[in-house]
Design a protein around this motif. Structure first.
Motif, PDB file in Angstrom:
ATOM      1  N   GLN A  83      42.535  56.148  -7.367  1.00  0.00           N
ATOM      2  CA  GLN A  83      43.629  55.258  -6.961  1.00  0.00           C
ATOM      3  C   GLN A  83      42.915  54.359  -5.968  1.00  0.00           C
ATOM      4  OE1 GLN A  83      47.409  56.922  -5.910  1.00  0.00           O
ATOM      5  NE2 GLN A  83      48.176  54.981  -5.473  1.00  0.00           N
ATOM      6  N   ALA A  84      43.103  53.118  -6.224  1.00  0.00           N
ATOM      7  CA  ALA A  84      42.386  51.908  -5.569  1.00  0.00           C
ATOM      8  C   ALA A  84      43.218  50.971  -5.514  1.00  0.00           C
ATOM      9  CB  ALA A  84      40.706  51.927  -5.566  1.00  0.00           C
ATOM     10  N   PRO A  85      43.024  49.820  -4.327  1.00  0.00           N
ATOM     11  CA  PRO A  85      43.574  48.633  -4.540  1.00  0.00           C
ATOM     12  C   PRO A  85      42.601  47.730  -5.348  1.00  0.00           C
ATOM     13  CG  PRO A  85      42.781  48.907  -2.381  1.00  0.00           C
ATOM     14  CD  PRO A  85      42.644  50.382  -3.060  1.00  0.00           C
ATOM     15  N   ILE A  86      43.189  46.729  -6.116  1.00  0.00           N
ATOM     16  CA  ILE A  86      42.350  45.850  -6.824  1.00  0.00           C
ATOM     17  C   ILE A  86      42.199  44.343  -6.063  1.00  0.00           C
ATOM     18  CG2 ILE A  86      42.593  44.364  -8.865  1.00  0.00           C
ATOM     19  CD1 ILE A  86      41.943  47.239  -9.545  1.00  0.00           C
ATOM     20  N   THR A  87      41.044  43.826  -6.276  1.00  0.00           N
ATOM     21  CA  THR A  87      40.704  42.595  -5.717  1.00  0.00           C
ATOM     22  C   THR A  87      40.297  41.825  -6.659  1.00  0.00           C
ATOM     23  OG1 THR A  87      38.578  43.206  -5.027  1.00  0.00           O
ATOM     24  CG2 THR A  87      40.039  43.301  -3.233  1.00  0.00           C
ATOM     25  N   ASP A  88      40.335  40.337  -6.601  1.00  0.00           N
ATOM     26  CA  ASP A  88      39.887  39.501  -7.623  1.00  0.00           C
ATOM     27  C   ASP A  88      38.473  39.646  -7.861  1.00  0.00           C
ATOM     28  OD1 ASP A  88      40.062  37.045  -9.336  1.00  0.00           O
ATOM     29  OD2 ASP A  88      39.329  35.939  -7.750  1.00  0.00           O
ATOM     30  N   GLY A  89      37.999  39.689  -9.011  1.00  0.00           N
ATOM     31  CA  GLY A  89      36.614  39.685  -9.520  1.00  0.00           C
ATOM     32  C   GLY A  89      36.198  41.301  -9.541  1.00  0.00           C
ATOM     33  N   ALA A  90      36.998  42.282  -9.369  1.00  0.00           N
ATOM     34  CA  ALA A  90      36.726  43.635  -9.396  1.00  0.00           C
ATOM     35  C   ALA A  90      36.250  43.929 -10.828  1.00  0.00           C
ATOM     36  CB  ALA A  90      37.850  44.727  -8.892  1.00  0.00           C
ATOM     37  N   VAL A  91      35.560  44.938 -10.827  1.00  0.00           N
ATOM     38  CA  VAL A  91      34.978  45.511 -12.357  1.00  0.00           C
ATOM     39  C   VAL A  91      35.418  46.786 -12.546  1.00  0.00           C
ATOM     40  CG1 VAL A  91      33.191  45.822 -14.011  1.00  0.00           C
ATOM     41  CG2 VAL A  91      33.377  43.819 -12.611  1.00  0.00           C
ATOM     42  N   LEU A  92      36.131  47.242 -13.482  1.00  0.00           N
ATOM     43  CA  LEU A  92      36.589  48.675 -13.853  1.00  0.00           C
ATOM     44  C   LEU A  92      35.684  49.094 -14.995  1.00  0.00           C
ATOM     45  CD1 LEU A  92      40.603  48.201 -13.895  1.00  0.00           C
ATOM     46  CD2 LEU A  92      38.969  49.295 -11.735  1.00  0.00           C
ATOM     47  N   ARG A  93      35.286  50.338 -15.189  1.00  0.00           N
ATOM     48  CA  ARG A  93      34.690  50.905 -16.205  1.00  0.00           C
ATOM     49  C   ARG A  93      35.515  52.247 -16.595  1.00  0.00           C
ATOM     50  NH1 ARG A  93      29.709  50.985 -18.887  1.00  0.00           N
ATOM     51  NH2 ARG A  93      28.776  49.874 -17.527  1.00  0.00           N
ATOM     52  N   LEU A  94      35.666  52.269 -17.834  1.00  0.00           N
ATOM     53  CA  LEU A  94      36.487  53.379 -18.085  1.00  0.00           C
ATOM     54  C   LEU A  94      35.490  54.479 -18.742  1.00  0.00           C
ATOM     55  CD1 LEU A  94      38.577  51.025 -18.161  1.00  0.00           C
ATOM     56  CD2 LEU A  94      39.689  52.027 -20.085  1.00  0.00           C
ATOM     57  N   ALA A  95      35.565  55.604 -18.155  1.00  0.00           N
ATOM     58  CA  ALA A  95      34.640  56.697 -18.220  1.00  0.00           C
ATOM     59  C   ALA A  95      33.102  56.333 -17.809  1.00  0.00           C
ATOM     60  CB  ALA A  95      34.474  57.171 -19.551  1.00  0.00           C
ATOM     61  N   ARG A  96      32.119  57.099 -17.475  1.00  0.00           N
ATOM     62  CA  ARG A  96      30.982  56.586 -17.180  1.00  0.00           C
ATOM     63  C   ARG A  96      30.141  55.724 -18.090  1.00  0.00           C
ATOM     64  NH1 ARG A  96      28.140  58.955 -12.957  1.00  0.00           N
ATOM     65  NH2 ARG A  96      29.523  60.719 -13.011  1.00  0.00           N
ATOM     66  N   SER A  97      30.421  55.734 -19.204  1.00  0.00           N
ATOM     67  CA  SER A  97      29.419  54.970 -20.334  1.00  0.00           C
ATOM     68  C   SER A  97      30.522  54.242 -21.152  1.00  0.00           C
ATOM     69  CB  SER A  97      28.755  55.969 -21.224  1.00  0.00           C
ATOM     70  OG  SER A  97      29.751  56.623 -22.037  1.00  0.00           O
ATOM     71  N   GLY A  98      31.741  53.914 -20.945  1.00  0.00           N
ATOM     72  CA  GLY A  98      32.891  53.325 -21.370  1.00  0.00           C
ATOM     73  C   GLY A  98      32.828  51.630 -21.225  1.00  0.00           C
TER      74      GLY A  98
END
Length: 157
Positions: A83-98
């Motif tokens: 769980q973490a706050p989101i900032t503008d421009g943040a990049v999320l990756r779903l799973a290590r290779s997703g």
């Protein structure tokens, strides 16, 4: 009269070049945006590494947070998170290779916004495929972007 509206835009990044492949825009007053493999999510991504309900983006009084629900983990700017706050421009990756999703927070001055169940795609990307090899074996992800009413994107093994 055109009225300014706060929005959150999710941008699916192309695997090899990290350039936009598809995006989804939601009004900032949406309380929760769900992303995963199941058809009941706001954004559906088909991939063996993406869980049925992989993440939730939750609206807070002063911004957004991401909550990882997936068995294969979620990474925010390269760091594993629950769980973490989101900032503008943040990049999320779903799973290590997703798949990678960039988050843009901003203001839209357009006369209308997308319905949460629709999406934007560059016409030049429709029905285009590209692959990603991980360099360790012959496994590849082929990501196909195609217009679908339920905002689904197939990411087979």
């Amino acid at each position: 009269m055109i009225q300014a509206t706060h929005v959150i835009t999710l941008i699916l990044l192309q695997p090899l070049q990290s350039i936009p492949a598809q995006n989804w825009t939601f009004e900032d007053n949406e309380p929760v945006i769900r992303i995963g493999r199941s058809a009941d999510n706001h954004v559906v991504l088909y991939s063996a590494v993406v869980s049925r309900h992989h993440i939730e983006l939750r609206r807070l009084p002063n911004g957004w947070e991401v909550v990882s629900l997936g068995a294969n983990g979620t990474y925010l700017d390269g760091e594993a998170i629950r769980q973490a706050p989101i900032t503008d421009g943040a990049v999320l990756r779903l799973a290590r290779s997703g798949p990678q999703i960039q988050i843009r927070l901003g203001v839209s001055t357009e006369a209308h916004l997308l319905d949460p169940m629709s999406h934007n795609s560059s016409p030049s990307l429709m029905n285009q495929e590209w692959g990603v090899g991980n360099g360790e074996n012959n496994s590849q992800h082929i990501w196909e972007v195609a217009p679908k009413v339920s905002t689904q994107l197939e990411l087979p093994d």
